[in-house]
Design an enzyme around this catalytic site. Structure first.
Site, short mmCIF file in Angstrom:
data_model
loop_
_atom_site.label_atom_id
_atom_site.label_comp_id
_atom_site.label_asym_id
_atom_site.label_seq_id
_atom_site.Cartn_x
_atom_site.Cartn_y
_atom_site.Cartn_z
N PRO A 10 -7.84 10.54 6.64
CG PRO A 10 -8.30 9.60 8.74
CD PRO A 10 -8.37 9.68 6.77
CG ASN A 11 -3.11 10.88 9.38
OD1 ASN A 11 -2.08 10.98 10.17
ND2 ASN A 11 -3.62 9.22 10.04
NE ARG A 18 0.88 7.92 7.23
CZ ARG A 18 -0.83 6.63 6.70
NH1 ARG A 18 -0.82 7.07 5.93
NH2 ARG A 18 -0.71 6.41 7.32
CE1 TYR A 23 -0.07 3.50 3.77
CE2 TYR A 23 1.40 4.89 4.95
CZ TYR A 23 -0.05 3.94 4.81
OH TYR A 23 -0.36 3.44 5.78
CG ASN A 72 -6.69 5.07 0.69
OD1 ASN A 72 -7.09 4.70 1.95
ND2 ASN A 72 -5.73 5.38 0.11
CB ALA A 75 -7.11 5.43 9.81
CD GLU A 96 -12.49 -0.55 0.73
OE1 GLU A 96 -13.39 -0.68 0.94
OE2 GLU A 96 -11.66 -0.96 1.98
CG HIS A 98 -6.84 0.50 1.58
ND1 HIS A 98 -7.04 1.13 1.85
CD2 HIS A 98 -7.96 -0.34 1.48
CE1 HIS A 98 -8.11 1.31 2.77
NE2 HIS A 98 -8.69 0.16 1.97
NE ARG A 105 0.60 -1.51 6.13
CZ ARG A 105 0.47 -0.18 6.25
NH1 ARG A 105 -0.33 0.54 5.91
NH2 ARG A 105 0.87 0.37 7.03
C1 DQA Z 1 -4.46 3.03 3.88
C2 DQA Z 1 -3.63 2.24 4.72
C3 DQA Z 1 -4.70 2.17 6.12
O1 DQA Z 1 -4.29 1.24 6.70
C4 DQA Z 1 -3.64 2.87 6.50
O2 DQA Z 1 -3.94 3.49 7.73
C5 DQA Z 1 -3.73 4.40 5.70
C6 DQA Z 1 -3.30 3.77 4.13
C7 DQA Z 1 -3.06 2.27 2.34
O3 DQA Z 1 -3.83 3.75 1.17
O4 DQA Z 1 -3.12 2.02 2.42
O5 DQA Z 1 -3.41 5.34 6.16
O6 DQA Z 1 -5.59 3.24 2.79
#
Ligand code: DQA
Length: 138
Positions: A10-11, A18, A23, A72, A75, A96, A98, A105
């Protein structure tokens, strides 16, 4: 030819727009186009969804066929027992990724339901983390 898929949660469709201070300012599509050119010796695919169940369905679909999954889950990493169980239940190894350093964070980002069943975890290297993940499968 190796088959590798990047699955974003998501997102992450908003990358570039964003919170660019966290990011970055590149869209994932632009980055992915360059990745495909660079790695033209593998079959590289990309899937993004904001919906938990769609991510689980995709993991089931590719998880017995492909050579590698780069996930990835954004959230959902920190909340989804369902995605964690899916990663545990499939055969294809999952790395995995990020973009940000989740351990620098908020506390709630320090937990991952995916990590215990992942081949490895890469975080804090921006989009380069996806490239490092590809290399780990080659
Ligand atoms: C994320 C880190 C997550 O905590 C966050 O909710 C994201 C992006 C990252 O790629 O840094 O949406 O996965």
């Amino acid at each position: 030819m190796k088959r590798i898929i990047i699955i974003n949660g998501p997102n992450l469709n908003l990358l570039g727009k964003r919170e660019p201070e966290i990011y970055g300012s590149n869209s994932f599509e632009d980055f992915f186009d360059k990745l495909k050119v660079k790695h033209n010796d593998i079959q590289l695919e990309y899937f993004q969804s904001n919906i938990e169940g769609e991510l689980i369905n995709k993991l089931h679909e590719v998880g017995f066929e492909y050579d590698g999954i780069i996930l990835n889950a954004a959230a959902y990493t920190h909340t989804s027992v369902g995605i964690g169980d899916a990663v545990k239940g499939i055969e294809t190894p999952v790395v995995e990724v990020h973009i940000s350093n989740i351990h620098a964070r908020e506390e709630f980002r320090h937990t991952s339901f995916i990590a215990p069943n992942a081949k490895g975890v890469i975080f804090g290297f921006g989009l380069q983390g996806y490239e490092l993940a590809i290399e780990s499968f080659l």
